[in-house]
Design an enzyme around this catalytic site. Structure first.
Site, short mmCIF file in Angstrom:
data_model
loop_
_atom_site.label_atom_id
_atom_site.label_comp_id
_atom_site.label_asym_id
_atom_site.label_seq_id
_atom_site.Cartn_x
_atom_site.Cartn_y
_atom_site.Cartn_z
N TRP A 112 0.82 -1.21 0.00
CA TRP A 112 0.00 0.00 0.00
C TRP A 112 0.85 1.26 0.00
O TRP A 112 0.52 2.24 -0.68
CB TRP A 112 -0.99 -0.01 1.16
N ASP A 187 -1.08 6.80 6.49
CA ASP A 187 -2.23 6.00 6.10
C ASP A 187 -2.50 5.03 7.24
O ASP A 187 -1.70 4.13 7.51
CB ASP A 187 -1.91 5.25 4.81
N LYS A 211 -12.50 -0.98 7.57
CA LYS A 211 -11.73 -1.96 8.34
C LYS A 211 -12.21 -1.99 9.80
O LYS A 211 -12.74 -2.99 10.26
CB LYS A 211 -10.24 -1.61 8.32
#
Length: 385
Positions: A112, A187, A211
């Site tokens: 990511w 992030d 999430k």
């Protein structure tokens, strides 16, 4: 048919939501606060909708003890959208302060953060890779800071990192120290609200909701208020800095209380309900203990298995509490493990398509009883029961 029991679901996202949240949300989707309209039908600028947004923002501020120096707001586009939004907004703010086009530092510890790096490059930003932990095609942990090489602080607009790499199972246990005066961007899509965070150390935190705190469709941004000031568009064009689309312009979104365009209010309401439960349960100190205990039990079972049963490639000091990744060694053993888990009521355990293996996502809605059931199966499978 109503859901009577909490599923033993370990999917990485969209992830498990508490049954109580879904039950209340199902009522509110049909008729919200006796308005005669469901939350998917009301105007996003109505008093009811504004209250939903304000409640979610207040809950996040309360849970994370967000200082007055920072604003909280919602966007769409998920974490991937924020890869670009970070570039647009951080460079525009830096241009106002310095009159020049800044550079960006990226700490790459998983897929990511690498995707974020590639997006910055695509947008034409001069990027310095502080460190890239990929070795032999795999991300195995976070290299010692002695290996990190930051760019010149005088030219660096921000340092970017991913606090928890969902695919690769790598998580920071500390806040990276960056050169003095340089803004830090994180992030936190897959571990936000699973632990206490000192927000004051960050210029910007963002997280997709799907999430730990809600469902897909909204992204929460926690932004230092000073970053909402930016150079005029003409100056940005002169400096060859890409102009942010209005829906990704932090100043515009913050000024309009997240409601510049049509925000999915129902999705924000899920965030409100989820954070209500976190607050009622004792806040992030309690949740951090639960998350840590769950992860510790899983890693203990995996580490105790006979050699040749499981493969764990992430260094112990970088292991994620949220996404426990491992492989099943031996021909056909992975299918046997997944099939056995399914028979016992456990799903969502297959690893990301890019890496394979097993991934156990230990998000806030996953109960200790689900983890205990999985630990029991790990022990039985490994013969350590």
């Amino acid at each position: 048919m109503p859901r009577l029991d909490e599923p033993h679901y370990f999917g990485a996202g969209p992830a498990l939501l508490p049954t109580a949240v879904l039950q209340q949300a199902s009522i509110d989707l049909l008729n919200y606060k006796d308005s005669g309209l469901g939350l998917g039908e009301i105007s996003h600028r109505s008093a009811l909708a504004v209250d939903v947004v304000n409640t979610a923002v207040a809950n996040i501020k309360s849970l994370l003890d967000v200082p007055e120096t920072h604003d909280v707001f919602f966007l769409q586009g998920g974490g991937t959208g924020e890869f670009a939004a970070v570039v647009y907004n951080m460079l525009a703010s830096y241009a106002l302060k310095t009159g020049k086009k800044g550079k960006a530092d990226y700490i790459v510890t998983g897929s990511w953060s690498d995707k974020a790096l590639q997006e910055a490059k695509r947008l034409g930003i001069d990027v310095n890779i502080v460190v890239n932990s990929k070795r032999d095609g795999k991300y195995r942990g976070i290299p010692d800071t002695t290996e990190w090489k930051f760019g010149s602080p005088e030219d660096t607009a921000y340092v970017y990192y991913c606090d928890n790499e969902t695919v690769d199972g790598v998580e920071f246990s500390y806040v990276p120290e960056v050169p003095e005066g340089v803004d830090l961007v994180a992030d936190m899509s897959s571990n936000i609200l699973s632990k206490k965070v000192d927000v004051s150390k960050y210029a910007l935190i963002f997280a997709g909701a799907q999430k730990n705190i809600g469902m897909a469709g909204v992204t929460v941004v926690i932004c230092k208020r000073s970053l909402l000031q930016k150079a005029p568009d003409a100056k940005l064009v002169e400096l060859n800095i890409p102009l942010a689309p209005l829906v990704l312009d932090f100043a515009i979104i913050a000024k309009n209380n997240s409601l510049y365009n049509t925000l999915p209010i129902f999705n924000v309401h899920i965030v409100s309900l989820t954070t209500d439960r976190l607050i009622a349960a004792g806040g992030l100190a309690v949740q951090e203990q639960i998350s840590g205990d769950n992860a510790a039990k899983l890693y203990a079972a995996l580490d105790a298995a006979p050699e040749g049963t499981f493969g764990l490639i992430v260094a112990k000091n970088s292991r994620s509490r949220m996404n426990i990744v491992f492989t099943i060694l031996g021909e056909g053993k992975e299918k046997e493990f997944l099939d056995g888990a399914k028979v016992r009521g456990m799903t969502g355990l297959a690893g990301h398509r890019s890496v394979g293996g097993i991934r156990v996502s230990n998000y806030n809605a996953v109960s200790p009883s689900s983890v205990d059931l999985l630990v029991s199966w790990i022990n039985e499978f490994a013969g350590t029961k």
